[in-house]
Design a protein around this motif. Sequence first.
Motif, PDB file in Angstrom:
ATOM      1  N   UNK A  85     -98.675  46.849 -15.754  1.00  0.00           N
ATOM      2  CA  UNK A  85     -97.457  46.575 -16.515  1.00  0.00           C
ATOM      3  C   UNK A  85     -96.843  45.230 -16.143  1.00  0.00           C
ATOM      4  N   UNK A  86     -97.492  44.525 -15.232  1.00  0.00           N
ATOM      5  CA  UNK A  86     -97.056  43.176 -14.872  1.00  0.00           C
ATOM      6  C   UNK A  86     -95.605  43.134 -14.399  1.00  0.00           C
ATOM      7  N   UNK A  87     -95.322  43.958 -13.426  1.00  0.00           N
ATOM      8  CA  UNK A  87     -93.975  43.978 -12.854  1.00  0.00           C
ATOM      9  C   UNK A  87     -94.062  43.784 -11.348  1.00  0.00           C
ATOM     10  N   UNK A  88     -93.294  42.828 -10.865  1.00  0.00           N
ATOM     11  CA  UNK A  88     -93.297  42.549  -9.436  1.00  0.00           C
ATOM     12  C   UNK A  88     -92.105  43.237  -8.777  1.00  0.00           C
ATOM     13  N   UNK A  89     -92.177  43.373  -7.449  1.00  0.00           N
ATOM     14  CA  UNK A  89     -91.133  44.109  -6.737  1.00  0.00           C
ATOM     15  C   UNK A  89     -89.715  43.665  -7.090  1.00  0.00           C
ATOM     16  N   UNK A  90     -89.493  42.374  -7.110  1.00  0.00           N
ATOM     17  CA  UNK A  90     -88.135  41.902  -7.377  1.00  0.00           C
ATOM     18  C   UNK A  90     -87.696  42.250  -8.791  1.00  0.00           C
ATOM     19  N   UNK A  91     -88.609  42.102  -9.732  1.00  0.00           N
ATOM     20  CA  UNK A  91     -88.273  42.457 -11.111  1.00  0.00           C
ATOM     21  C   UNK A  91     -87.932  43.948 -11.203  1.00  0.00           C
ATOM     22  N   UNK A  92     -88.716  44.740 -10.506  1.00  0.00           N
ATOM     23  CA  UNK A  92     -88.465  46.179 -10.505  1.00  0.00           C
ATOM     24  C   UNK A  92     -87.094  46.502  -9.924  1.00  0.00           C
ATOM     25  N   UNK A  93     -86.756  45.830  -8.833  1.00  0.00           N
ATOM     26  CA  UNK A  93     -85.460  46.108  -8.208  1.00  0.00           C
ATOM     27  C   UNK A  93     -84.314  45.719  -9.135  1.00  0.00           C
ATOM     28  N   UNK A  94     -84.462  44.624  -9.834  1.00  0.00           N
ATOM     29  CA  UNK A  94     -83.408  44.187 -10.755  1.00  0.00           C
ATOM     30  C   UNK A  94     -83.234  45.200 -11.885  1.00  0.00           C
ATOM     31  N   UNK A  95     -84.344  45.611 -12.474  1.00  0.00           N
ATOM     32  CA  UNK A  95     -84.246  46.557 -13.579  1.00  0.00           C
ATOM     33  C   UNK A  95     -83.691  47.898 -13.127  1.00  0.00           C
ATOM     34  N   UNK A  96     -84.074  48.316 -11.948  1.00  0.00           N
ATOM     35  CA  UNK A  96     -83.593  49.600 -11.440  1.00  0.00           C
ATOM     36  C   UNK A  96     -82.081  49.588 -11.251  1.00  0.00           C
ATOM     37  N   UNK A  97     -81.589  48.521 -10.671  1.00  0.00           N
ATOM     38  CA  UNK A  97     -80.149  48.433 -10.425  1.00  0.00           C
ATOM     39  C   UNK A  97     -79.372  48.327 -11.737  1.00  0.00           C
ATOM     40  N   UNK A  98     -79.893  47.555 -12.657  1.00  0.00           N
ATOM     41  CA  UNK A  98     -79.216  47.456 -13.948  1.00  0.00           C
ATOM     42  C   UNK A  98     -79.257  48.797 -14.666  1.00  0.00           C
ATOM     43  N   UNK A  99     -80.399  49.460 -14.585  1.00  0.00           N
ATOM     44  CA  UNK A  99     -80.515  50.766 -15.234  1.00  0.00           C
ATOM     45  C   UNK A  99     -79.539  51.776 -14.672  1.00  0.00           C
ATOM     46  N   UNK A 100     -79.287  51.690 -13.385  1.00  0.00           N
ATOM     47  CA  UNK A 100     -78.384  52.650 -12.754  1.00  0.00           C
ATOM     48  C   UNK A 100     -76.928  52.227 -12.870  1.00  0.00           C
ATOM     49  N   UNK A 101     -76.705  50.969 -13.185  1.00  0.00           N
ATOM     50  CA  UNK A 101     -75.334  50.456 -13.271  1.00  0.00           C
ATOM     51  C   UNK A 101     -75.180  49.500 -14.451  1.00  0.00           C
ATOM     52  N   UNK A 102     -75.258  50.013 -15.633  1.00  0.00           N
ATOM     53  CA  UNK A 102     -75.186  49.149 -16.815  1.00  0.00           C
ATOM     54  C   UNK A 102     -73.872  48.378 -16.856  1.00  0.00           C
ATOM     55  N   UNK A 103     -73.958  47.151 -17.286  1.00  0.00           N
ATOM     56  CA  UNK A 103     -72.758  46.354 -17.430  1.00  0.00           C
ATOM     57  C   UNK A 103     -72.445  45.460 -16.252  1.00  0.00           C
ATOM     58  N   UNK A 104     -73.252  45.544 -15.229  1.00  0.00           N
ATOM     59  CA  UNK A 104     -73.021  44.693 -14.073  1.00  0.00           C
ATOM     60  C   UNK A 104     -73.141  43.219 -14.453  1.00  0.00           C
ATOM     61  N   UNK A 105     -72.434  42.384 -13.728  1.00  0.00           N
ATOM     62  CA  UNK A 105     -72.575  40.947 -13.909  1.00  0.00           C
ATOM     63  C   UNK A 105     -73.768  40.454 -13.095  1.00  0.00           C
ATOM     64  N   UNK A 106     -74.213  39.261 -13.387  1.00  0.00           N
ATOM     65  CA  UNK A 106     -75.330  38.706 -12.631  1.00  0.00           C
ATOM     66  C   UNK A 106     -74.958  38.544 -11.169  1.00  0.00           C
TER      67      UNK A 106
END
Lengths: 183, 183
Positions: free
Chosen positions: B77-98
Amino acid sequence: MARNSQAPGIAKSRIAKSRAGIRPRSGGRIRSENGNTHSDLMNGEIGLDALAGHAGYAVRRFQIWIFQDFIRTLGAVDIRPTQYSVMTVIGANPGLSQMAVAKRLGIERARLVHLLDSLEQRDLVSRVKSATDRRSHALHLTARGRTALAQFKRLAAEHERHVAEKIGKENREKLLQILSDFT
Amino acid sequence: MARNSQAPGIAKSRIAKSRAGIRPRSGGRIRSENGNTHSDLMNGEIGLDALAGHAGYAVRRFQIWIFQDFIRTLGAVDIRPTQYSVMTVIGANPGLSQMAVAKRLGIERARLVHLLDSLEQRDLVSRVKSATDRRSHALHLTARGRTALAQFKRLAAEHERHVAEKIGKENREKLLQILSDFT
DNA sequence: AACAATTGTTGTCGTCAACAACAATCTTCC
DNA sequence: GGAAGATTGTTGTTGACGACAACAATTGTT
């Protein structure tokens, strides 16, 4: 080394495990169109979700912290973790070839070239042409390198005490035991 | 640029050094101020000396292994650890700022820009202009991003099983516990 | 002697942490 | 109300690092 503020003192606090990836897009109480959500942001708690259970994430964060402390603690002598590891192995096994050092430390032999260039310029390590195999170099610490390494080791031991303070003496030893296969 | 053939002069000039006290590495015994003897080298064992007692070294080696396994396991799926961590956090906390995501994950906000550019191009994440603070963006997973993340999590769980196989189930949990402060 | 393998080296590419500078936009304080 | 300061996202640079590829010199293998 930067006045880098220590690792985010965030720390403990349980993470509010919100519905793992299963979030009905219409069932949400997650009103967050824009601006901030109430559930997660207002109280400053940002959940990690599945990330909390991933060893790789914890290890990455820990490694960043530990390297920063190492670099800071050995900052006065300007030695980085990789340089320290190279000098330590050469000091313990004089005469090794670059290939042998690279393999032992899991470093690319191409990368070791630059590392040794730097250490040789500082008169800490010397490359000696091997008489038995004229392709390879026998690596040795210089006299200056030996006394320097002794100091590096003292500073590294101090760094190691920082680690023990951070995670606990027993935890540090347990960690070393768990990861002993990787050394 | 470089130290072409002779720019720094070191790499090549070392040849001119005297080779008085030099011996081939397979030769005789070697200094043993650190307890190592010639036998260490003869049988192919390369001692780590002080390195064996350093948590940072073990952690570095382990982190390399664990990231490689993660990248390989999520390679399809071409996902690296950092990308995964970013998506996970956004998924768990929608609306967060960068900024909030960067702070939570210990990522440079400058670096997060490129990470989000990539994820946004793949239609996994979307930046929504915040109405309350027009400087910031509210981060959300797209519909595609949510279903994708669910799959990523399954693969990540598989990776986590690899970790358990490698260091042991209890050791993995002990590790997570020891490093819980860093997450 | 011809051919394959190893060693050190150079170079390139991509990831990543750390900084610096900047425009746009809040926030604070007078 | 407005100037001064802080924050947010962005662009760019630097340097350490891992992964590869190619090459000359040398060794080993047949």
